[in-house]
Design a protein around this motif. Structure first.
Motif, PDB file in Angstrom:
ATOM      1  N   GLU A  22       0.833  -1.204   0.000  1.00  0.00           N
ATOM      2  CA  GLU A  22       0.000   0.000   0.000  1.00  0.00           C
ATOM      3  C   GLU A  22       0.867   1.253   0.000  1.00  0.00           C
ATOM      4  O   GLU A  22       0.562   2.242  -0.684  1.00  0.00           O
ATOM      5  CB  GLU A  22      -0.915  -0.008   1.227  1.00  0.00           C
ATOM      6  CG  GLU A  22      -1.857   1.171   1.332  1.00  0.00           C
ATOM      7  CD  GLU A  22      -3.019   1.097   0.359  1.00  0.00           C
ATOM      8  OE1 GLU A  22      -3.728   2.115   0.217  1.00  0.00           O
ATOM      9  OE2 GLU A  22      -3.227   0.026  -0.249  1.00  0.00           O
ATOM     10  N   ALA A  23       1.961   1.226   0.771  1.00  0.00           N
ATOM     11  CA  ALA A  23       2.855   2.386   0.830  1.00  0.00           C
ATOM     12  C   ALA A  23       3.489   2.654  -0.523  1.00  0.00           C
ATOM     13  O   ALA A  23       3.629   3.816  -0.938  1.00  0.00           O
ATOM     14  CB  ALA A  23       3.933   2.152   1.885  1.00  0.00           C
ATOM     15  N   SER A  26       0.735   4.169  -2.755  1.00  0.00           N
ATOM     16  CA  SER A  26       0.393   5.537  -2.347  1.00  0.00           C
ATOM     17  C   SER A  26       1.459   6.520  -2.801  1.00  0.00           C
ATOM     18  O   SER A  26       1.150   7.596  -3.339  1.00  0.00           O
ATOM     19  CB  SER A  26       0.221   5.606  -0.825  1.00  0.00           C
ATOM     20  OG  SER A  26      -0.901   4.858  -0.410  1.00  0.00           O
ATOM     21  N   ALA A  29       1.311   6.808  -6.688  1.00  0.00           N
ATOM     22  CA  ALA A  29       0.161   7.572  -7.166  1.00  0.00           C
ATOM     23  C   ALA A  29       0.386   9.067  -6.986  1.00  0.00           C
ATOM     24  O   ALA A  29       0.103   9.865  -7.883  1.00  0.00           O
ATOM     25  CB  ALA A  29      -1.106   7.133  -6.434  1.00  0.00           C
ATOM     26  N   ARG A  30       0.889   9.451  -5.830  1.00  0.00           N
ATOM     27  CA  ARG A  30       1.154  10.878  -5.593  1.00  0.00           C
ATOM     28  C   ARG A  30       2.176  11.422  -6.587  1.00  0.00           C
ATOM     29  O   ARG A  30       2.008  12.527  -7.127  1.00  0.00           O
ATOM     30  CB  ARG A  30       1.640  11.098  -4.158  1.00  0.00           C
ATOM     31  CG  ARG A  30       0.564  10.962  -3.103  1.00  0.00           C
ATOM     32  CD  ARG A  30       1.033  11.488  -1.762  1.00  0.00           C
ATOM     33  NE  ARG A  30       2.182  10.754  -1.246  1.00  0.00           N
ATOM     34  CZ  ARG A  30       2.090   9.659  -0.487  1.00  0.00           C
ATOM     35  NH1 ARG A  30       0.905   9.169  -0.165  1.00  0.00           N
ATOM     36  NH2 ARG A  30       3.181   9.053  -0.049  1.00  0.00           N
ATOM     37  N   CYS A  70      -2.378   1.047  -9.120  1.00  0.00           N
ATOM     38  CA  CYS A  70      -2.890   2.354  -8.673  1.00  0.00           C
ATOM     39  C   CYS A  70      -4.253   2.632  -9.291  1.00  0.00           C
ATOM     40  O   CYS A  70      -5.194   3.090  -8.607  1.00  0.00           O
ATOM     41  CB  CYS A  70      -1.915   3.466  -9.056  1.00  0.00           C
ATOM     42  SG  CYS A  70      -0.400   3.523  -8.084  1.00  0.00           S
ATOM     43  N   LYS A  73      -6.908   0.532  -7.721  1.00  0.00           N
ATOM     44  CA  LYS A  73      -7.308   1.046  -6.413  1.00  0.00           C
ATOM     45  C   LYS A  73      -8.344   2.161  -6.570  1.00  0.00           C
ATOM     46  O   LYS A  73      -9.370   2.178  -5.885  1.00  0.00           O
ATOM     47  CB  LYS A  73      -6.089   1.576  -5.660  1.00  0.00           C
ATOM     48  CG  LYS A  73      -5.118   0.521  -5.199  1.00  0.00           C
ATOM     49  CD  LYS A  73      -5.549  -0.164  -3.920  1.00  0.00           C
ATOM     50  CE  LYS A  73      -5.443   0.757  -2.738  1.00  0.00           C
ATOM     51  NZ  LYS A  73      -5.733   0.032  -1.467  1.00  0.00           N
ATOM     52  N   GLN A  77     -12.351   1.988  -5.575  1.00  0.00           N
ATOM     53  CA  GLN A  77     -13.024   2.917  -4.674  1.00  0.00           C
ATOM     54  C   GLN A  77     -14.320   3.441  -5.296  1.00  0.00           C
ATOM     55  O   GLN A  77     -15.342   3.597  -4.604  1.00  0.00           O
ATOM     56  CB  GLN A  77     -12.085   4.071  -4.325  1.00  0.00           C
ATOM     57  CG  GLN A  77     -10.919   3.662  -3.452  1.00  0.00           C
ATOM     58  CD  GLN A  77      -9.868   4.739  -3.301  1.00  0.00           C
ATOM     59  OE1 GLN A  77      -9.941   5.797  -3.948  1.00  0.00           O
ATOM     60  NE2 GLN A  77      -8.884   4.503  -2.451  1.00  0.00           N
ATOM     61  N   GLU A 109      -8.847  12.496  -4.586  1.00  0.00           N
ATOM     62  CA  GLU A 109      -7.909  11.801  -3.717  1.00  0.00           C
ATOM     63  C   GLU A 109      -6.854  11.097  -4.565  1.00  0.00           C
ATOM     64  O   GLU A 109      -6.992  11.001  -5.788  1.00  0.00           O
ATOM     65  CB  GLU A 109      -8.655  10.822  -2.817  1.00  0.00           C
ATOM     66  CG  GLU A 109      -9.636  11.529  -1.873  1.00  0.00           C
ATOM     67  CD  GLU A 109     -10.527  10.601  -1.096  1.00  0.00           C
ATOM     68  OE1 GLU A 109     -11.083  11.024  -0.068  1.00  0.00           O
ATOM     69  OE2 GLU A 109     -10.680   9.425  -1.525  1.00  0.00           O
ATOM     70  N   ASP A 110      -5.808  10.592  -3.928  1.00  0.00           N
ATOM     71  CA  ASP A 110      -4.630  10.132  -4.672  1.00  0.00           C
ATOM     72  C   ASP A 110      -4.939   9.108  -5.755  1.00  0.00           C
ATOM     73  O   ASP A 110      -4.558   9.286  -6.917  1.00  0.00           O
ATOM     74  CB  ASP A 110      -3.590   9.558  -3.708  1.00  0.00           C
ATOM     75  CG  ASP A 110      -2.892  10.639  -2.898  1.00  0.00           C
ATOM     76  OD1 ASP A 110      -2.870  11.798  -3.348  1.00  0.00           O
ATOM     77  OD2 ASP A 110      -2.375  10.319  -1.818  1.00  0.00           O
ATOM     78  N   PHE A 111      -5.607   8.019  -5.408  1.00  0.00           N
ATOM     79  CA  PHE A 111      -5.812   6.959  -6.390  1.00  0.00           C
ATOM     80  C   PHE A 111      -6.854   7.341  -7.433  1.00  0.00           C
ATOM     81  O   PHE A 111      -6.690   7.051  -8.619  1.00  0.00           O
ATOM     82  CB  PHE A 111      -6.195   5.648  -5.691  1.00  0.00           C
ATOM     83  CG  PHE A 111      -5.085   5.060  -4.876  1.00  0.00           C
ATOM     84  CD1 PHE A 111      -3.915   4.629  -5.486  1.00  0.00           C
ATOM     85  CD2 PHE A 111      -5.187   4.948  -3.500  1.00  0.00           C
ATOM     86  CE1 PHE A 111      -2.868   4.086  -4.747  1.00  0.00           C
ATOM     87  CE2 PHE A 111      -4.154   4.403  -2.742  1.00  0.00           C
ATOM     88  CZ  PHE A 111      -2.990   3.976  -3.365  1.00  0.00           C
ATOM     89  N   CYS A 114      -5.318   9.662  -9.842  1.00  0.00           N
ATOM     90  CA  CYS A 114      -4.436   8.955 -10.776  1.00  0.00           C
ATOM     91  C   CYS A 114      -5.230   8.400 -11.959  1.00  0.00           C
ATOM     92  O   CYS A 114      -4.748   8.402 -13.095  1.00  0.00           O
ATOM     93  CB  CYS A 114      -3.718   7.824 -10.028  1.00  0.00           C
ATOM     94  SG  CYS A 114      -2.341   7.095 -10.927  1.00  0.00           S
TER      95      CYS A 114
END
Length: 205
Positions: A22-23, A26, A29-30, A70, A73, A77, A109-111, A114
């Motif tokens: 996950e890290a 994340s 993606a950022r 990514c 994810k 969501q 949000e990040d994902f 992306c």
């Protein structure tokens, strides 16, 4: 009474692996969102996490795979948001508005960002079928909520297909201009934007 074992259980090891995967996603993606996919290397992602590129390869064999995960994810969501909308009480309009708000928030949000900011053309051919299936499910969900709202009379729409394109297009743009440090939160932006869009779907009197 036995002493606590200093060795991690299989469940603990798997939880640690999941947290590390996950890290990686994340951070990637950022960086994809900020720099662009082409301008981000796995060396950059590794440096951001303070690990070696070899560590990244332990979890994901290629940069394409990192991108696909990514995107999955983010799309996942959105699919979760659709599932949440389906079980809500109220009219079709209520469920449509809820889904649209969640859609807008997720894409800021990040994902989710992306999904919008990284062109699908960046994916390799072997990754496209999985991506397209998920993306098709998202588009179908938005169409489903709109159709149900039209059917129960809580919204009016003569061309549902065109309306879905218009709604998605409008809700995708905040992923490009939203500033997390701005005056409005992503929830406030989503609420105001969806309220504006829903006015165009008011039943005719």
């Amino acid at each position: 009474m036995t002493d606590a074992s200093p060795f991690r259980t299989a469940e603990q090891k798997e939880a640690e692996r999941a947290a590390k995967r996950e890290a990686v996603l994340s951070a990637a993606a950022r960086m994809f969102n900020e720099r662009g996919f082409a301008n981000t290397s796995l060396d950059d992602v590794a440096a951001q996490l303070g690990v070696s590129k070899r560590t990244i390869y332990h979890y994901y064999p290629t940069k394409d795979r990192v991108l696909l995960e990514c995107l999955k994810k983010g799309l996942g969501q959105l699919l979760d948001a659709a599932d949440q909308a389906r079980v809500r009480d109220g009219s079709g309009r209520d469920r449509l508005a809820y889904f649209l708000c969640r859609y807008a928030v997720i894409t800021m949000e990040d994902f989710g960002r992306c999904v919008i900011r990284t062109g699908v053309e960046q994916l390799k051919a072997e990754s496209m079928p999985e991506y397209r299936t998920l993306k098709r499910d998202i588009d179908a969900a938005m169409g489903e909520f709109l159709h149900e709202a039209v059917k129960d009379g809580s919204v009016a729409c003569e061309n549902e297909k065109l309306a879905v394109f218009a709604l998605a297009g409008a809700l995708n743009w905040p992923a490009r201009w939203h500033d997390p440090e701005g005056a409005l939160s992503k929830e406030e932006i989503a609420g105001q934007l969806v309220e504006f869009l829903m006015q165009g779907l008011n039943p005719r009197t």
